[in-house]
Design an enzyme around this catalytic site. Structure first.
Site, PDB file in Angstrom:
ATOM      1  N   SER A  90       9.017  25.779 -24.035  1.00 18.84           N
ATOM      2  CA  SER A  90       8.824  24.388 -23.632  1.00 18.84           C
ATOM      3  C   SER A  90       7.537  23.811 -24.206  1.00 18.84           C
ATOM      4  CB  SER A  90       8.773  24.280 -22.105  1.00 18.84           C
ATOM      5  OG  SER A  90      10.048  24.289 -21.552  1.00 18.84           O
ATOM      6  N   HIS A 102       6.234  19.266 -17.517  1.00 17.57           N
ATOM      7  CA  HIS A 102       6.494  20.349 -16.561  1.00 17.57           C
ATOM      8  C   HIS A 102       5.703  21.611 -16.889  1.00 17.57           C
ATOM      9  CE1 HIS A 102       9.717  21.700 -19.466  1.00 17.57           C
ATOM     10  NE2 HIS A 102       9.262  22.878 -19.087  1.00 17.57           N
ATOM     11  N   ASP A 132       8.930  13.682 -19.420  1.00 22.65           N
ATOM     12  CA  ASP A 132       8.559  15.094 -19.562  1.00 22.65           C
ATOM     13  C   ASP A 132       7.635  15.315 -20.751  1.00 22.65           C
ATOM     14  OD1 ASP A 132       8.387  17.678 -18.742  1.00 22.65           O
ATOM     15  OD2 ASP A 132      10.312  18.314 -19.556  1.00 22.65           O
TER      16      ASP A 132
END
Length: 287
Positions: A238, A129, A159
């Site tokens: 992230s 993402h 992911d």
């Protein structure tokens, strides 16, 4: 819709236009200030009082820049055998100093995230993402260098994405936990490293709060197992590594639980993709 689901799970990329907060200016007295000279003490009385010793502990964390400097005390001429001891580079400080050179900040046209070098060819692991919709991104190393990196591929279901920088010169791979090392226990100490809100080289500490949490990963992704940690994770973390007390990567920081989707931030519940799952996804992408 119509059914309460509890906290929302958000990926760690900040919304467009959301800049880093400006920390308040606060000054503190130096804990290393020299004491005011005192006159020689009077001779002790016949029955001296016992004085309880004051024990102080100082924990230093490396928080920025990817490099730590250490100052050693000078040896006095009158006491050649005694040297002032510098900081003891052990514990979490040493772990952070060892891992930080492998961590990178990632910038795309849509936002910002983190990643880390995971093999000797300088390839980088991050979240799918973080680089969604990009074929090429910009990465910033801890020494300040900026490089272009190609998105070799991504696996939105897991992911996970793999990047290949334009050069591997000067890049150092982080150590990935394997076997029993990749299976942490609840209560184990961990560090989360990345670039929350664009603040590169940020290190936070915590513990493994739970194992095998079922979490929806990525944007519209499937539910996957994840490690839960209370180490502070915020938008921009992230793709960064979650490492154990020996500096081995045990997961990829990927999502947080928040009570407010519009003003999401750390509330002490973060999630990381287990390193075994991330490694398997990376191999599939490369192959």
């Amino acid at each position: 819709m119509g059914e309460p689901r509890g906290p929302s799970f958000l990926p760690g990329r900040p919304p467009s236009g959301f800049g880093p907060p400006v920390p308040p200016e606060t000054s503190y007295p130096s804990p290393y200030a020299a004491p005011t000279p005192q006159p020689p003490p009077a001779p002790p009385p016949r029955s001296p009082r016992k004085v309880s010793p004051l024990v102080a502990a100082v924990l230093a964390a490396v928080l920025a820049g990817g490099a730590a400097g250490y100052a050693a005390g000078a040896v006095g001429d009158e006491e050649p055998a005694a040297a002032a001891a510098g900081p003891d580079v052990t514990g979490l400080e040493a772990v952070a100093a060892r891992v930080l050179p492998s961590v990178v900040s990632i910038e795309t046209a849509e936002g910002q995230g983190s990643g880390f070098v995971f093999d000797e060819r300088g390839r980088i692991l991050t979240n799918a993402h973080v680089v969604a919709g990009s074929s090429e991104v910009s990465i910033e190393l801890q020494d300040g260098r900026r490089l272009r990196a190609e998105v070799l591929g991504d696996d939105p279901a897991s992911d996970v994405a793999v990047l290949e920088p334009e050069t591997a010169r000067g890049l150092r791979a982080a150590e990935l936990a394997a076997g029993a090392q990749a299976k942490p226990g609840v209560g184990d100490t961990v560090l989360a490293i990345g670039s929350p809100l664009g603040l590169s080289g940020t290190v936070t500490s915590g513990i493994v709060s739970a194992l095998d949490r079922s979490v929806r990963l990525g944007e519209g992704g499937e539910r996957r197992r994840a490690l839960q940690t209370d180490a502070s994770i915020n938008p921009g973390n992230s793709g960064g590594p979650l490492v154990d007390a020996d500096g081995r990567v045990i997961g990829i920081n990927t999502a947080i639980a928040t009570l407010d989707q519009q003003r999401g931030g750390s509330i002490g519940i973060g999630f990381a993709i287990p390193v075994a799952d991330a490694r398997a996804a990376a191999r599939a992408i490369i192959d």
